[in-house]
Design an enzyme around this catalytic site. Structure first.
Site, PDB file in Angstrom:
ATOM      1  CG  ASP A   8      -1.778   1.204   1.361  1.00 26.55           C
ATOM      2  OD1 ASP A   8      -2.661   1.372   0.512  1.00 26.55           O
ATOM      3  OD2 ASP A   8      -1.562   2.002   2.300  1.00 26.55           O
ATOM      4  CD  GLU A  11      -2.454   2.430  -3.396  1.00 34.66           C
ATOM      5  OE1 GLU A  11      -3.479   3.105  -3.563  1.00 34.66           O
ATOM      6  OE2 GLU A  11      -1.945   2.241  -2.272  1.00 34.66           O
TER       7      GLU A  11
END
Length: 733
Positions: free
Chosen positions: A413, A466
């Site tokens: 993330d 990401e």
């Protein structure tokens, strides 16, 4: 022992400020004699005994009124494990003295820093067996926690009434504090009582390496045995060796707490890992997904963070069950040929008192300067990516999930927030690197190391970034100068295509480049196309309600867009609810609106996603060359006037071709001509406008034969009816 020294020791123990208890408690060698010293502030008298009843018991003498006792033992007695019987006014109880297991405690830090995985094998609460020189082996738990700047650390739990005076831990030269407690086993709750460098007591801390944890209000860590679960996924692990880039990957992103809730009469509880295995896995398989991606399962304190503010990095959240229950869920996924990816969050962590922030009163895990150690977007701490102990902690954690839970991948993330020192910061709010730039060299180094370790130990697993910027070579190997990830989310495609599809079709012709631009860079990285949870929260609206027009046009736009997504090069990811056109924004506190499937519109869209998954996963041209320009060619990307794009996907052997034609207007196109390669007959493989999907069922030829009419720089072409707001797929026979 001198009276003054005795008083000093007793005072340290009484105030839980003793940092070297092994030197003052347990067996103490004094010249030719061996003494046993025990600290127990609730004792009126203390007796030492041995399992060998031939050895006489020894009564200890009080050295102070506070509870420090001492007695002399023989050489024969010192060769065996001894037990301590405490007598007080209320009752008596017996335990095995932890302070006789010095060598076992120090073993926790042997080679702990030589390999990252050593951390979760040696630190935290490890179930071990202590084997004395004579006598039977004993089960025990070895505790090891890193708190280099603490003045004292005590182990506390139900076993000592959370009294920080009773189990002081020993500080080692590496900054770890250690203690072995016999006959303390699985399920016991514990924390650490830590005093900072100035002796000030901090909020009780959970174990950074804790394998299991409780929810609010205790947030206690729990001893857990990772060796009990029997896995049944050998066949899956063997099949995982296939080339991921040349195989289909359709990912169903799931927030376990709100995918589905139990019946109303069950209150607001969550589904357990076992219940999710019974319900979620069959659904994902029926829908044709190849992988589940779970929002972070690492333990976290606040429901509203969705798991992205983790505290227990080594513990799956107990909201849904214990760690073995999560293993069961993963195991059942694998037995159903369903991969499991978990979101992993090394970008930040919350400052909750029981967590990592200012762990020993100093910045053990986070950067000290708030210009580097505080994240303005999430009001949370940032790991010190340059500190070796922190780097080992994070790399060990990545390996841990692949090792102990058999997960197939880590989606990392917020990578962009790690890569750039000025991420979400204004001028003067960040510190440049040594070269005066904004790249965080320490984070870059960490990510490279993490990826190298993951692929070295688990070459069949994958890491996914990401990453929302143009940072180069995110999904290229480290030895080629890349970050080393296996895949990268295509955030540019997501942003441009969603911006385009949200516009009124009457204006799409002015923004045609937004739907075609992604192919300029589509093969620069190994991309995953994400329509994730971030796109359906915080006022962005659901996927359905991003679409313009009346009810039918909104649904048709969803269908057309889904077809475009599945036709476009790149692996696929859709957040839960997208597949049946959830009407409302995602709400983590409630279940998805499954009742919508009673309506033909939503049932039809769900049927489309199922059909798209089945077509995608069964058609080599749609996935074999997802990451190679040889597998894609534009047929026509310049028809802005009619807002139509067409392209062809090709299998690795070149024998199979799929022509994808997208009409982004509500105007049907009769006799629409499309250039094709060769004269072979084409069959309609899928039409998003079919009545099965709640479409208009505008008439479309099921088979077409190309004619030698040059079109789109090709020698042959077909003439088809192109339904309104639709994507159609024609495949070579």
């Amino acid at each position: 022992m001198q009276v003054t020294r005795v008083k000093q020791i007793a005072q340290q123990l009484e105030h839980a400020t003793c940092s070297q208890p092994f030197s003052v408690l347990g067996p103490i060698e004094t010249g030719s004699k061996t003494k046993i010293r025990v600290w127990r502030p609730d004792a009126s008298s203390i007796e030492i005994s041995w399992p060998d009843t031939a050895l006489p018991k020894v009564m200890l003498k009080p050295l102070t009124e506070a509870g420090l006792f001492e007695g002399e033992i023989t050489k024969a007695q010192s060769a065996q494990v001894y037990w301590v019987t405490i007598h007080n006014k209320a009752d008596s109880y017996i335990y095995c003295d932890p302070y006789q297991f010095v060598d076992n405690a120090y073993h926790a830090v042997h080679y702990i820093d030589s390999k990252p995985e050593n951390l979760y094998h040696q630190a935290g609460a490890q179930l071990i067996t202590v084997t004395p020189e004579k006598g039977e082996a004993l089960p025990a738990t070895r505790f090891c926690v890193y708190a280099p700047n603490a003045s004292s650390v005590s182990l506390i739990g139900d076993f000592n009434q959370w009294d920080g005076r009773l189990h002081p831990m020993e500080k080692t030269s590496l900054g770890y504090w250690v203690l072995v407690v016999p006959n303390l086993g699985e399920g016991e709750r514990y924390k650490y009582q830590i005093k900072d460098a100035h002796g000030h007591e901090l909020p009780h801390k959970t174990d950074p390496l804790g394998f299991s944890a409780e929810q609010y209000p205790s947030h206690a860590s729990k001893i857990f045995n990772h060796d009990k679960y029997q896995w049944n996924d050998d066949a899956w692990l063997a099949s995982r060796k296939q080339n991921k880039y040349a195989n289909p990957m359709s990912i169903y992103e799931v927030h376990l707490g709100s995918w589905k809730r139990p019946d109303a009469d069950s209150g607001q509880r969550y589904l357990t890992y076992e219940e999710l295995a019974d319900d979620l896995i069959p659904y994902a398989k029926e829908m044709g997904y190849t992988h589940l991606e779970l929002l972070p399962v690492s333990e976290f304190p606040f429901d509203g963070s969705w798991g992205y503010q983790p505290v227990g990095m080594f513990a799956p959240t107990s909201r849904f069950g214990n760690p073995d229950a999560f293993k069961y869920f993963v195991d059942k996924c694998h037995q159903a040929d369903l991969g499991v990816i978990i979101d992993w969050v090394p970008a930040h962590f919350p400052e909750d008192g029981h967590g990592l922030a200012r762990f020993d009163g100093s910045h053990v895990y986070e950067y000290e300067d708030p210009r580097r150690g505080w994240h303005p977007d999430w009001n949370s701490c940032i790991y010190d990516f340059g500190k070796q102990t922190v780097r080992q902690f994070l790399v060990a954690n990545a390996l841990f999930w692949l090792d102990k839970f058999h997960v197939d991948g880590l989606r990392v993330d917020a990578v962009a927030s790690m890569l750039y020192l000025d991420y979400s910061r204004n001028e003067g709010e960040w510190i440049p690197n040594v070269d005066g730039g904004n790249e965080n060299y320490e984070a870059i180094s960490l990510l490279r190391w993490m990826n190298e370790e993951v692929y070295k130990h688990y070459p069949d697993a994958m890491t996914i970034a990401e990453e929302s910027t143009s940072f180069p070579k995110v999904s290229r190997p480290v030895f080629e100068g890349g970050l080393g990830f296996g895949f990268k989310w295509n955030m540019g495609w997501m942003h441009d295509s969603l911006t385009y599809i949200a516009k009124d079709p009457a204006y799409r012709n002015y923004h045609h480049g937004e739907i075609t631009f992604s192919m300029v860079y589509s093969f620069d990285e190994n991309f995953v196309l994400p329509i994730s949870h971030d796109e359906v929260v915080h006022g962005k609206g659901s996927l359905l309600h991003k679409m313009p027009g009346d009810e039918w046009q909104q649904a048709a736009n969803v269908r057309c867009y889904a077809g475009f997504m599945y036709g476009h090069p790149g692996k696929k990811l859709n957040f839960m609810g997208n597949e049946f056109a959830q009407s409302k924004e995602w709400n983590h506190d409630t279940s998805l609106d499954w009742h919508l499937l009673e309506h033909k519109k939503h049932k039809g869209i769900q049927s489309l996603y199922k059909a798209l998954n089945q077509f995608y996963t069964s058609t080599p041209a749609m996935y074999e060359q997802d990451h190679s320009h040889h597998g894609f060619a534009w047929v026509d990307h310049e028809n802005a006037d009619q807002s139509v794009v067409s392209f062809v996907r090709t299998s690795l052997d070149g024998k199979q071709k799929v022509y994808v034609i997208c009409n982004f207007t509500p105007i049907p196109r009769e006799h629409y001509r499309v250039g094709v390669d060769g004269a072979g007959e084409l069959a309609l493989a899928l039409n998003t406008d079919s009545q099965v999907f709640w479409g208009s069922d505008y008439p479309v030829d099921s088979h077409v034969t190309p004619t030698p009419v040059a079109w789109n720089n090709r020698d042959h072409s077909i003439s088809i009816n192109l339904p309104p707001l639709s994507t159609v797929f024609y495949i070579t026979k």
